[in-house]
Design a protein around this motif. Structure first.
Motif, short mmCIF file in Angstrom:
data_model
loop_
_atom_site.label_atom_id
_atom_site.label_comp_id
_atom_site.label_asym_id
_atom_site.label_seq_id
_atom_site.Cartn_x
_atom_site.Cartn_y
_atom_site.Cartn_z
N ARG A 120 0.82 -1.21 0.00
CA ARG A 120 0.00 0.00 0.00
C ARG A 120 0.86 1.26 0.00
O ARG A 120 0.60 2.22 -0.73
N LEU A 121 1.92 1.27 0.83
CA LEU A 121 2.78 2.45 0.91
C LEU A 121 3.49 2.74 -0.41
O LEU A 121 3.70 3.91 -0.77
N THR A 122 3.87 1.68 -1.12
CA THR A 122 4.51 1.87 -2.42
C THR A 122 3.58 2.64 -3.36
O THR A 122 4.02 3.53 -4.09
N ALA A 123 2.29 2.30 -3.30
CA ALA A 123 1.31 3.02 -4.12
C ALA A 123 1.11 4.45 -3.60
O ALA A 123 1.09 5.41 -4.38
N LEU A 124 0.99 4.60 -2.27
CA LEU A 124 0.72 5.92 -1.70
C LEU A 124 1.86 6.90 -1.96
O LEU A 124 1.64 8.11 -2.07
N ALA A 125 3.08 6.37 -2.06
CA ALA A 125 4.23 7.24 -2.32
C ALA A 125 4.13 7.89 -3.70
O ALA A 125 4.84 8.86 -3.99
N ARG A 126 3.24 7.38 -4.56
CA ARG A 126 3.04 7.97 -5.89
C ARG A 126 1.72 8.74 -5.97
O ARG A 126 1.26 9.07 -7.06
N SER A 127 1.11 9.00 -4.83
CA SER A 127 -0.16 9.75 -4.82
C SER A 127 0.05 11.17 -5.36
O SER A 127 1.11 11.77 -5.17
N THR A 128 -0.99 11.70 -6.02
CA THR A 128 -0.92 13.09 -6.48
C THR A 128 -1.13 14.07 -5.33
O THR A 128 -0.89 15.25 -5.48
N HIS A 129 -1.60 13.58 -4.19
CA HIS A 129 -1.72 14.46 -3.02
C HIS A 129 -0.34 14.52 -2.36
O HIS A 129 0.08 13.59 -1.66
N GLN A 134 4.67 12.44 0.18
CA GLN A 134 5.91 12.68 0.95
C GLN A 134 5.93 11.88 2.24
O GLN A 134 6.95 11.28 2.60
N LEU A 135 4.81 11.87 2.93
CA LEU A 135 4.73 11.13 4.18
C LEU A 135 4.91 9.63 3.94
O LEU A 135 5.65 8.95 4.66
N ALA A 136 4.27 9.11 2.90
CA ALA A 136 4.39 7.68 2.59
C ALA A 136 5.84 7.32 2.29
O ALA A 136 6.32 6.25 2.68
N GLY A 137 6.54 8.21 1.61
CA GLY A 137 7.96 7.97 1.31
C GLY A 137 8.77 7.85 2.59
O GLY A 137 9.63 6.96 2.72
N LYS A 138 8.50 8.72 3.57
CA LYS A 138 9.22 8.65 4.85
C LYS A 138 8.83 7.40 5.64
O LYS A 138 9.67 6.75 6.25
N MET A 139 7.54 7.10 5.63
CA MET A 139 7.08 5.92 6.37
C MET A 139 7.70 4.65 5.83
O MET A 139 8.05 3.74 6.59
N ARG A 140 7.88 4.59 4.53
CA ARG A 140 8.46 3.38 3.93
C ARG A 140 9.85 3.10 4.47
O ARG A 140 10.25 1.95 4.64
N HIS A 195 -8.33 10.94 -9.87
CA HIS A 195 -7.42 12.03 -9.54
C HIS A 195 -6.00 11.54 -9.22
O HIS A 195 -5.15 12.34 -8.84
N GLY A 196 -5.79 10.25 -9.34
CA GLY A 196 -4.45 9.71 -9.05
C GLY A 196 -4.08 9.80 -7.58
O GLY A 196 -2.91 9.73 -7.22
N LEU A 197 -5.10 9.95 -6.71
CA LEU A 197 -4.81 10.07 -5.28
C LEU A 197 -4.28 8.75 -4.74
O LEU A 197 -3.40 8.72 -3.88
N LEU A 198 -4.84 7.67 -5.24
CA LEU A 198 -4.31 6.32 -5.02
C LEU A 198 -4.07 5.75 -6.42
O LEU A 198 -5.02 5.47 -7.13
N PRO A 199 -2.83 5.64 -6.85
CA PRO A 199 -2.56 5.37 -8.27
C PRO A 199 -3.03 4.00 -8.76
O PRO A 199 -3.15 3.81 -9.96
N GLU A 200 -3.26 3.06 -7.85
CA GLU A 200 -3.75 1.75 -8.29
C GLU A 200 -4.97 1.39 -7.47
O GLU A 200 -5.01 1.67 -6.27
N PRO A 201 -5.97 0.72 -8.07
CA PRO A 201 -7.15 0.35 -7.28
C PRO A 201 -6.80 -0.70 -6.23
O PRO A 201 -5.83 -1.44 -6.37
#
Lengths: 260, 120
Positions: A120-129, A134-140, A195-201
């Motif tokens: 999930r974090l890998t996907a969130l790190a590519r969010s348009t939000h 940024q936060l997902a990148g740090k959490m990873r 909106h690319g907020l979550l890039p993959e379903p």
């Protein structure tokens, strides 16, 4: 953190969908952090006690950062979101409804959760939000260590004496259906995609996770059934969670609005 | 006389078992470096059954608050210990091995003065 790169402000349906997504991830981190902190003082050995408690604290820290992103989006307060809801307002996955159980159960849950969270974090790190990306990148970066720790324990229990192996396999099998619910469909899935907020379903993330964990689990627990995540996977609640909710709202509820 | 003692057995394997098949806990000495280039300073030790968990536990005890740049994690039995007083604290007068009898202050002042003259 500075400005979001979104040039067009999100419309209300998109904001609602993003808020739902943020709440689900934050609640997962929050609740697993509280469950694992139940090991403080009674983990198998002193060193593991410190490690488990530290990881539980990390998860609470991630939850806090996510609640803050959410609070900024919805003009709310992170502490209120974390501690000010009744138990039906939480959106963690069904796997996190259960009490910590024995050590085998907690290790099984941590491993299933960490692997799912990593996908999930890998996907969130590519969010348009941008604040979320940024936060997902740090959490990873922190979750890398959590994953190593969970992998180490998975191998130890899987290679342990027969009774240890059996208890571990039982826990994995028992948690398996509810573990799918980390990828339970969200009401706003389509908005998030648009909106690319979550890039993959969610269903694609679920498939990625399955492909990763099944080969590891098969030698330990045999063939596991194929179970699709369900629409109430993040709203079902249990007596265990009722107890935990009472615990973690005890202090904040004793003097509502107090600061210290 | 042999003054250097190596205790314990050989290096670890992933799963250390006693002869009864139980996991054996071992002691690992941990050294930490605060910043690149700083000396590695002994911080303490952790108990862990194998290398992998020793690294995790060392990280939790001596690095979880971001206070360390680098850790060394060493099985205690790999440490060579020397504490023989005949070698470290011999009974005879050692003052001729110390710089105390050699007064450098005046030479230093003279050297500074010379350097000062040269630069003006």
């Amino acid at each position: 953190m500075t400005v979001a790169t979104d040039e067009i402000p999100l419309d209300q349906p998109a904001r609602d969908a993003l808020a739902e997504l943020l709440l689900t991830v934050a609640d997962d981190e929050f609740v697993i952090g509280f469950w694992d902190s139940e090991w403080t003082g009674i983990a198998p050995m002193l060193e593991e006690d410190v490690a488990t408690s530290s990881i539980a604290q990390d998860e609470i820290g991630h939850a806090r950062a996510l609640y803050e992103v959410l609070a900024t989006l919805t003009d709310d307060d992170a502490d209120r979101i974390a501690f000010g809801r009744d138990m039906d307002g939480y959106r963690h996955a069904a796997m996190l409804n259960h009490a910590r159980g024995d050590w085998a159960f907690s290790v099984a849950r941590r491993w299933l959760y960490e692997t799912a969270d990593a996908v999930r974090l890998t996907a969130l790190a590519r969010s348009t939000h941008e604040p979320l990306a940024q936060l997902a990148g740090k959490m990873r970066r922190e979750e890398t260590y959590h994953r190593m720790h969970a992998d180490a324990w998975l191998r130890r229990l899987a290679d342990g004496p027969p009774d240890v192996q059996a208890r571990f396999a039982e826990s994995l099998a028992a948690l398996w259906p509810d573990a799918q619910e980390v990828f339970a469909p969200l009401a706003g899935d389509e908005e998030l995609q648009r909106h690319g907020l979550l890039p993959e379903p969610m269903r694609a993330l679920h498939a990625t996770w399955q492909a990763e964990v099944r080969p590891v689990l098969a030698p330990i627990v045999g063939d596991l059934p194929t179970i699709a995540p369900t629409t109430d996977g993040r709203t079902r609640r249990t007596g265990d969670f009722r107890w935990l909710h009472g615990q973690f709202t005890l202090v904040s509820g004793s003097e509502v609005g107090a600061t210290w | 006389m042999v003054a250097v003692v190596r205790s314990g057995q050989s290096r670890s394997t992933l799963h250390d078992m006693s002869s009864h098949g139980e996991r054996v806990e071992r002691v690992w000495e941990v050294f930490r470096q605060e910043d690149e280039g700083d000396p590695m300073i002994h911080s303490g030790n952790v108990n862990a059954p194998d290398e992998e968990l020793a690294i995790h536990y060392a990280r939790e005890f001596y690095g979880r608050r971001g206070e360390s740049h680098r850790l060394w994690i060493v099985p205690r039995e790999s440490v060579l210990e020397l504490d023989d007083p005949d070698l470290l604290k011999p009974p005879l007068d050692r003052s001729h091995k110390k710089p105390g009898g050699y007064i450098i202050k005046h030479k230093l002042e003279a050297a500074k003065a010379r350097a000062g003259e040269g630069s003006t």
